[in-house]
Design a protein around this motif. Structure first.
Motif, PDB file in Angstrom:
ATOM      1  N   PRO A  60       0.745  -1.243  -0.132  1.00 10.89           N
ATOM      2  CA  PRO A  60       0.070   0.005  -0.118  1.00 10.89           C
ATOM      3  C   PRO A  60       0.833   1.186  -0.141  1.00 10.89           C
ATOM      4  O   PRO A  60       1.842   1.427   0.798  1.00 10.89           O
ATOM      5  N   ILE A  61       0.616   2.091  -0.746  1.00  9.64           N
ATOM      6  CA  ILE A  61       1.350   3.238  -1.267  1.00  9.64           C
ATOM      7  C   ILE A  61       0.527   4.609  -1.241  1.00  9.64           C
ATOM      8  O   ILE A  61      -0.551   4.625  -1.745  1.00  9.64           O
ATOM      9  N   THR A  62       1.027   5.879  -0.593  1.00  7.72           N
ATOM     10  CA  THR A  62       0.363   7.074  -0.752  1.00  7.72           C
ATOM     11  C   THR A  62       0.361   7.530  -2.242  1.00  7.72           C
ATOM     12  O   THR A  62       1.706   7.504  -2.741  1.00  7.72           O
ATOM     13  N   ARG A  63      -0.621   7.699  -2.878  1.00  4.63           N
ATOM     14  CA  ARG A  63      -0.699   8.485  -4.270  1.00  4.63           C
ATOM     15  C   ARG A  63      -1.750   9.773  -4.267  1.00  4.63           C
ATOM     16  O   ARG A  63      -2.620   9.285  -3.725  1.00  4.63           O
ATOM     17  N   ALA A  64      -1.379  10.615  -5.088  1.00  2.00           N
ATOM     18  CA  ALA A  64      -2.372  11.535  -5.354  1.00  2.00           C
ATOM     19  C   ALA A  64      -3.047  11.077  -6.606  1.00  2.00           C
ATOM     20  O   ALA A  64      -2.836  10.025  -7.134  1.00  2.00           O
ATOM     21  N   VAL A  65      -4.291  11.608  -6.456  1.00  2.00           N
ATOM     22  CA  VAL A  65      -5.377  11.225  -7.472  1.00  2.00           C
ATOM     23  C   VAL A  65      -5.457  12.162  -8.367  1.00  2.00           C
ATOM     24  O   VAL A  65      -5.649  13.512  -8.202  1.00  2.00           O
ATOM     25  N   ALA A  66      -5.343  12.035  -9.884  1.00  4.63           N
ATOM     26  CA  ALA A  66      -5.399  12.681 -10.858  1.00  4.63           C
ATOM     27  C   ALA A  66      -7.021  12.148 -11.577  1.00  4.63           C
ATOM     28  O   ALA A  66      -7.054  11.238 -11.720  1.00  4.63           O
ATOM     29  N   ALA A  67      -7.575  13.088 -12.243  1.00  3.90           N
ATOM     30  CA  ALA A  67      -8.828  12.831 -13.008  1.00  3.90           C
ATOM     31  C   ALA A  67      -8.655  13.360 -14.490  1.00  3.90           C
ATOM     32  O   ALA A  67      -8.179  14.520 -14.557  1.00  3.90           O
ATOM     33  N   LEU A  68      -9.050  12.564 -15.433  1.00  5.89           N
ATOM     34  CA  LEU A  68      -8.852  12.997 -16.785  1.00  5.89           C
ATOM     35  C   LEU A  68      -9.985  14.112 -17.159  1.00  5.89           C
ATOM     36  O   LEU A  68     -11.042  13.781 -16.732  1.00  5.89           O
ATOM     37  N   PRO A  69      -9.715  15.342 -17.511  1.00  7.18           N
ATOM     38  CA  PRO A  69     -10.716  16.201 -17.767  1.00  7.18           C
ATOM     39  C   PRO A  69     -11.780  15.880 -18.822  1.00  7.18           C
ATOM     40  O   PRO A  69     -12.928  15.995 -18.545  1.00  7.18           O
ATOM     41  N   GLU A  70     -11.497  15.177 -19.930  1.00 13.54           N
ATOM     42  CA  GLU A  70     -12.373  14.462 -20.796  1.00 13.54           C
ATOM     43  C   GLU A  70     -11.829  13.182 -21.080  1.00 13.54           C
ATOM     44  O   GLU A  70     -10.422  13.026 -21.193  1.00 13.54           O
ATOM     45  N   PHE A  71     -12.505  12.227 -21.704  1.00 15.71           N
ATOM     46  CA  PHE A  71     -11.959  10.913 -22.095  1.00 15.71           C
ATOM     47  C   PHE A  71     -11.909  10.804 -23.250  1.00 15.71           C
ATOM     48  O   PHE A  71     -12.539  10.908 -24.277  1.00 15.71           O
ATOM     49  N   ASN A  72     -10.587  10.567 -23.881  1.00 15.83           N
ATOM     50  CA  ASN A  72     -10.234  10.180 -25.281  1.00 15.83           C
ATOM     51  C   ASN A  72      -8.953   9.452 -25.191  1.00 15.83           C
ATOM     52  O   ASN A  72      -8.214   9.816 -24.376  1.00 15.83           O
ATOM     53  N   THR A  73      -8.777   8.668 -26.326  1.00 15.33           N
ATOM     54  CA  THR A  73      -7.563   7.765 -25.982  1.00 15.33           C
ATOM     55  C   THR A  73      -6.269   8.513 -25.970  1.00 15.33           C
ATOM     56  O   THR A  73      -5.359   8.160 -25.228  1.00 15.33           O
ATOM     57  N   ASN A  74      -6.019   9.519 -26.980  1.00 13.31           N
ATOM     58  CA  ASN A  74      -4.784  10.163 -26.685  1.00 13.31           C
ATOM     59  C   ASN A  74      -4.707  11.077 -25.670  1.00 13.31           C
ATOM     60  O   ASN A  74      -3.370  10.925 -25.090  1.00 13.31           O
ATOM     61  N   ASP A  75      -5.750  11.539 -25.024  1.00 13.21           N
ATOM     62  CA  ASP A  75      -5.411  12.314 -23.579  1.00 13.21           C
ATOM     63  C   ASP A  75      -5.159  11.366 -22.536  1.00 13.21           C
ATOM     64  O   ASP A  75      -4.260  11.673 -21.568  1.00 13.21           O
ATOM     65  N   MET A  90     -14.943   2.626 -21.459  1.00 12.30           N
ATOM     66  CA  MET A  90     -13.698   3.356 -21.963  1.00 12.30           C
ATOM     67  C   MET A  90     -12.409   2.226 -22.168  1.00 12.30           C
ATOM     68  O   MET A  90     -11.784   2.758 -23.234  1.00 12.30           O
ATOM     69  N   LEU A  91     -12.404   1.296 -21.756  1.00 10.19           N
ATOM     70  CA  LEU A  91     -11.397   0.102 -21.848  1.00 10.19           C
ATOM     71  C   LEU A  91     -11.384  -0.345 -23.384  1.00 10.19           C
ATOM     72  O   LEU A  91     -10.510  -0.339 -24.024  1.00 10.19           O
ATOM     73  N   ALA A  92     -12.821  -0.305 -23.919  1.00 11.32           N
ATOM     74  CA  ALA A  92     -12.930  -0.673 -25.549  1.00 11.32           C
ATOM     75  C   ALA A  92     -12.465   0.555 -26.314  1.00 11.32           C
ATOM     76  O   ALA A  92     -11.696   0.049 -27.355  1.00 11.32           O
ATOM     77  N   HIS A  93     -12.155   1.814 -25.978  1.00 15.49           N
ATOM     78  CA  HIS A  93     -11.434   2.743 -26.746  1.00 15.49           C
ATOM     79  C   HIS A  93     -10.082   2.469 -27.031  1.00 15.49           C
ATOM     80  O   HIS A  93      -9.311   2.838 -27.773  1.00 15.49           O
ATOM     81  N   LEU A  94      -9.324   1.896 -25.760  1.00 15.84           N
ATOM     82  CA  LEU A  94      -7.907   1.598 -25.772  1.00 15.84           C
ATOM     83  C   LEU A  94      -7.707   0.414 -26.751  1.00 15.84           C
ATOM     84  O   LEU A  94      -6.469   0.183 -26.824  1.00 15.84           O
ATOM     85  N   THR A  95      -8.467  -0.366 -27.316  1.00 16.40           N
ATOM     86  CA  THR A  95      -8.099  -1.307 -28.101  1.00 16.40           C
ATOM     87  C   THR A  95      -7.957  -1.037 -29.552  1.00 16.40           C
ATOM     88  O   THR A  95      -7.494  -2.072 -30.309  1.00 16.40           O
TER      89      THR A  95
END
Length: 523
Positions: A231-246, A265-270
């Motif tokens: 278990p490690i401490t991590r900051a949390v980032a959120a994608l402003p908008e979802f698209n594969t390139n971002d 969303m996983l489907a878009h990474l295929t």
């Protein structure tokens, strides 16, 4: 909301806000929140800005017990997190709603939850109250911490901290109440107990969902689960908008190793290009939840990104923090994993109402007995069929446990078809449809039949190319018994879905009943 203060001394707060105070006191300069390509906030800055905004909200009349709506999207991830804990500091109740939610959903939640004021990234009006007067809408402004900082509210463990709405795929969304005690118990472990500092978590969960709420609290405890050694401490980032390139740019920019997505969303990474795959070089785990995984998508990801593990998570808004996880998803589409640490699973027969053993199908029930707090429905006036008196929570899913303790899901209770008195499961038909190379998405429905009561129908989204109804029928006949073969198959350009990718089957049924032109039976 980019103030760079040191946090300042505040009276110790009880309840959820105490979590932020504790962590900011222990690791004030550690990064907590990230908006990729824009800015980040340390725990001390998060605390400072939330206290300052709480002062402004107090001056505007927000007091303990009031229900305050938060209208945000992922483009304002840091502002959302600051506003959330500003409301919590005052002892008020947060009701988070996605800025992208339809107006009808937003209006329903406003009335149902009894929201008296809103905080919005966009200060435009959000509607009117029961008397016709506009709701109070408080814009998110750069806070200036003055001399009128109110003392922190005293909250009781059983007091409501948050109201969260379910996705509403089978009807109106339900209001799920979380008491302060459950949040403070689940996230009790201080960051100093963690194994170190890791790169930020990156998520794309829609705001207002149970998954996004977990991400809001994740900086307080780190992540301890499949794919992570410690278990490690991590900051949390959120994608402003979802698209594969971002996604690829954000992973590369933050050197992300852990990515949280919905299966849609996983489907878009295929369809990653070779240059995009290179940008994902740091990635180790893709963690999926909120809807069933398409096994074909998992297999494509494995071929393109062989060093990345796809982790499947299963749970319900009501049963949280009970959770089931599978560290290596996709091998068997029915298996969703084994209970996570502290979670218990049991199966109750739909026919007899008794708890049954391995191999016997029934309704899935979950519990997490190490935590005393639990969720409930806001409007339960009679004993609930979901929140059972013995501490267990009944889900809307049907499945069974095998001898090794793995949970297999076969369907939603609401998706079981009654064809001539025989109960048929929609999920195996959907899996068979999705295994066809030309089928991108599939939903199986029970449509009215004058003699049988219901008949099996399917709605599919097809990939570009040529196929035929006969081709799909042959494909299904090789994989399913005749009674499960859909009598009719419709093709649509896209599925009606919630923001987290769950198919709205009632909308599909209504579209078919109306004979809308977007639906065409394959010939």
């Amino acid at each position: 909301m980019t103030t760079r203060g040191a946090g300042g001394a505040t009276d110790r707060c009880t309840g959820t806000f105490g979590l932020l105070e504790r962590v900011a006191g222990e690791v004030p300069d550690r990064l907590a929140l990230v908006e990729p390509f824009v800015r980040g906030l340390t725990f001390a800055e998060w605390l400072h800005d939330s206290v300052a905004l709480a002062a402004r909200l107090s001056e505007a009349g927000i007091t303990s017990g009031m229900r305050v709506g938060l209208l945000f999207d992922r483009r304002n991830w840091i502002d959302l997190c600051v506003a959330y804990f500003a409301v919590q500091r005052l002892g008020a109740v947060t009701v988070t709603v996605s800025a992208g939610a339809p107006a009808s959903v937003r209006d329903f939640i406003t009335q149902d939850a009894g929201i008296s004021a809103w905080i919005a990234a966009d200060p435009s009006p959000v509607g009117n109250g029961p008397g016709g007067d506009p709701y109070q809408v408080l814009p998110v402004e750069p806070p200036g911490c003055g001399d009128r900082v109110p003392p922190p509210a005293t909250t009781r463990p059983e007091q409501t901290a948050d109201i969260l709405y379910t996705s509403g795929t089978t009807g109106l969304p339900k209001a799920v109440v979380t008491p302060h005690a459950l949040f403070t118990e689940v996230y009790a472990r201080p960051p100093s107990a963690h194994g170190g500092i890791g790169p930020p978590i990156l998520h794309a969960f829609p705001i207002g969902t149970a998954a996004a709420l977990m991400m809001l609290y994740a900086p307080f405890q780190g992540i301890d689960g499949p794919g992570l050694t410690h278990p490690i401490t991590r900051a949390v980032a959120a994608l402003p908008e979802f698209n594969t390139n971002d996604v690829c740019k954000a992973v590369a920019d933050c050197q992300v190793t852990l990515l949280f997505l919905t299966p849609a969303m996983l489907a878009h990474l295929t369809t990653l290009t070779s240059s995009q795959r290179e940008m994902l070089a740091s990635l180790e785990v893709i963690h999926c939840g909120s809807a069933p995984l398409n096994p074909a998508h998992v297999e494509r990801i494995r071929r393109m990104l062989p060093s990345v593990r796809v982790v499947n998570a299963y749970g319900t808004t009501e049963a949280w923090p009970a959770m089931v996880e599978m560290p290596s998803a996709g091998a068997d589409p029915d298996v969703v994993g084994r209970p996570a640490r502290g979670t218990r699973i049991r199966i109750r027969s739909l026919e007899t109402g008794l708890v049954v053993g391995p191999g016997v199908h029934g309704r899935v029930e979950m519990s997490c007995p190490r935590f005393r707090g639990r969720r409930s429905y806001l409007h339960d006036s009679v004993p609930s069929k979901t929140f059972l008196p013995d501490g267990w929570t009944a889900t809307g899913d049907i499945g069974h446990l095998d001898e090794e303790g793995n949970l297999h899901l076969s369907d939603r209770v609401s998706d079981v078809l009654n064809v001539g008195g025989e109960k048929l499961s929609a999920r195996p038909v959907e899996i068979a449809l999705l295994s066809h190379p030309m089928v991108e998405a599939a939903a199986v429905l029970g449509l009215p039949h004058p003699r049988l009561g219901e008949y099996v129908a399917a709605v599919v989204v097809l990939r570009p190319g040529r196929t035929s109804l006969n081709d799909i029928r042959v494909h299904l006949l090789e994989r399913l018994p005749p009674k499960q073969i859909p009598r009719r198959v419709f093709a649509v350009g896209s599925m009606p879905v919630t923001e987290n990718g769950k198919i709205l089957k009632n909308d599909l049924k209504n579209s078919i009943a109306r004979g809308e032109g977007t639906l065409s039976e394959l010939r």
